[in-house]
Design an enzyme around this catalytic site. Sequence first.
Site, PDB file in Angstrom:
ATOM      1  N   LYS A 157       1.172  -1.201   0.146  1.00  0.00           N
ATOM      2  CA  LYS A 157       0.052   0.095   0.224  1.00  0.00           C
ATOM      3  C   LYS A 157       1.283   1.247   0.006  1.00  0.00           C
ATOM      4  O   LYS A 157       0.731   1.774   0.861  1.00  0.00           O
ATOM      5  CB  LYS A 157      -0.765  -0.202   1.202  1.00  0.00           C
ATOM      6  CG  LYS A 157      -2.386   0.413   1.033  1.00  0.00           C
ATOM      7  CD  LYS A 157      -3.194   0.201   2.489  1.00  0.00           C
ATOM      8  CE  LYS A 157      -3.959   1.314   2.077  1.00  0.00           C
ATOM      9  NZ  LYS A 157      -5.231   1.183   1.114  1.00  0.00           N
TER      10      LYS A 157
HETATM   11  N1  PPE Z   1      -7.335  -1.897  -3.487  1.00  0.00           N
HETATM   12  C1  PPE Z   1      -6.860  -0.398  -3.363  1.00  0.00           C
HETATM   13  C2  PPE Z   1      -6.172  -0.432  -4.357  1.00  0.00           C
HETATM   14  C3  PPE Z   1      -6.987  -0.221  -1.790  1.00  0.00           C
HETATM   15  O1  PPE Z   1      -6.745   1.426  -1.830  1.00  0.00           O
HETATM   16  C4  PPE Z   1      -8.154  -0.693  -0.757  1.00  0.00           C
HETATM   17  C5  PPE Z   1      -8.067   0.868   0.730  1.00  0.00           C
HETATM   18  C6  PPE Z   1      -8.727  -2.084  -1.174  1.00  0.00           C
HETATM   19  C7  PPE Z   1      -8.147  -2.673  -2.174  1.00  0.00           C
HETATM   20  C8  PPE Z   1      -9.157  -2.759   0.365  1.00  0.00           C
HETATM   21  O2  PPE Z   1      -8.158  -2.466   1.559  1.00  0.00           O
HETATM   22  P1  PPE Z   1      -8.953  -3.118   2.775  1.00  0.00           P
HETATM   23  O3  PPE Z   1      -9.256  -1.205   3.398  1.00  0.00           O
HETATM   24  O4  PPE Z   1      -7.909  -3.519   3.427  1.00  0.00           O
HETATM   25  O5  PPE Z   1     -10.194  -3.424   2.994  1.00  0.00           O
HETATM   26  N2  PPE Z   1      -8.514   1.455   0.102  1.00  0.00           N
HETATM   27  C9  PPE Z   1      -8.381   2.862   1.244  1.00  0.00           C
HETATM   28  C10 PPE Z   1      -7.646   3.639   0.938  1.00  0.00           C
HETATM   29  C11 PPE Z   1      -8.517   4.427  -0.426  1.00  0.00           C
HETATM   30  C12 PPE Z   1      -8.632   6.670   0.036  1.00  0.00           C
HETATM   31  O6  PPE Z   1      -9.030   7.145  -0.478  1.00  0.00           O
HETATM   32  O7  PPE Z   1      -7.628   6.749   0.313  1.00  0.00           O
HETATM   33  C13 PPE Z   1      -8.993   2.046   2.395  1.00  0.00           C
HETATM   34  O8  PPE Z   1     -10.088   1.959   1.960  1.00  0.00           O
HETATM   35  O9  PPE Z   1      -8.932   3.055   3.750  1.00  0.00           O
END
Ligand code: PPE
Length: 311
Positions: A157
């Site tokens: 991330k």
């Molecule tokens: N894919 C991506 C690319 C992504 O950024 C997130 C979270 C997910 C999947 C889901 O991951 P999880 O939150 O562990 O279930 N995206 C984060 C950032 C969003 C933003 O706008 O900044 C979030 O949801 O916090």
Amino acid sequence: MKPTEFIWLNGEFVKWEDATVHVLTHGLHYGTGVFEGVRCYDTAVGPAIFRHQEHLDRLKKSSDLYYMDIPYSPEQLRTATKELIARNGLRSCYIRPLVFRGYGTMGLFPLDAPVDVTIAAWEWGSYLGDEGKQKGVRAKVSSWRRISPDSLIPQAKASGQYLNSILAKIEVHKAGYEEAILLDDHGHVNEGSGENIFVVRDGVIATPPQTASILDGINRRSAITIARDLGYEVVERNIARAELYLADEVYLTGTAAELVPVREVDDHPVGTGQPGEVTRAVQAAFEDALHGRTERYRDWLDVVEVPARIS
Ligand code: PPE
């Protein structure tokens, strides 16, 4: 954005407006940072951070992948986060830990640049809108492919990697849609711009596997567990683009978004064009888990001790 009183920065609680960096901060120039998105909910046992340890573990892994040593242990960050929430008097909030290369050196060799760490928390409502959560969002497949593992590390991330999501998001927003769906470099369905994706066909839930270029979403994992506990079959497999149009139901999961139904993809209604039965069942159980209403998932919560207010 609704400011709070304090932000944690390199071991100290500083005033929100004083949490600033130099313009020559390495991460600002090259995207050399890694972050997390975490949520805390106001539950019957107090403010509780959902799957906090998993987020801290992923932050550590993302940092390692980009050769950044976090000068604090996960336990120190966990304590700092809880204290931040308590000090800011928050009951429910979004939490943003960020580890980034700081000020001191320029150029692409980053290992001599300091590693700075910050944690902010603030109230953040529905990412894709309250109506989106209820009725579903309209999504479009972006012309931008999800970053390939040949060029970057999709499982990390990392700040710079988000330029890919941002291009997709801007493209679909300008075209009048609420969310982007990205295919991977093989043309398989991969993710939303900031969410993992699930497709329901004939009662079976499918989601792209770990071998796809997905972020290993913590809510993805929770939603899989919950769906299986509800008795649904969940398979991790490649999903063809056309399956988005043929699906009975599609939904997205993520920390910011939570669980959001998709009601249209590329102007094709998904199923009836309204959130389906499976989506509704998983969403309801997922919301209960987030808000600490299910005993079974109680150990997913990290409860914040809130001191009695001193007047
Ligand atoms: N894919 C991506 C690319 C992504 O950024 C997130 C979270 C997910 C999947 C889901 O991951 P999880 O939150 O562990 O279930 N995206 C984060 C950032 C969003 C933003 O706008 O900044 C979030 O949801 O916090």
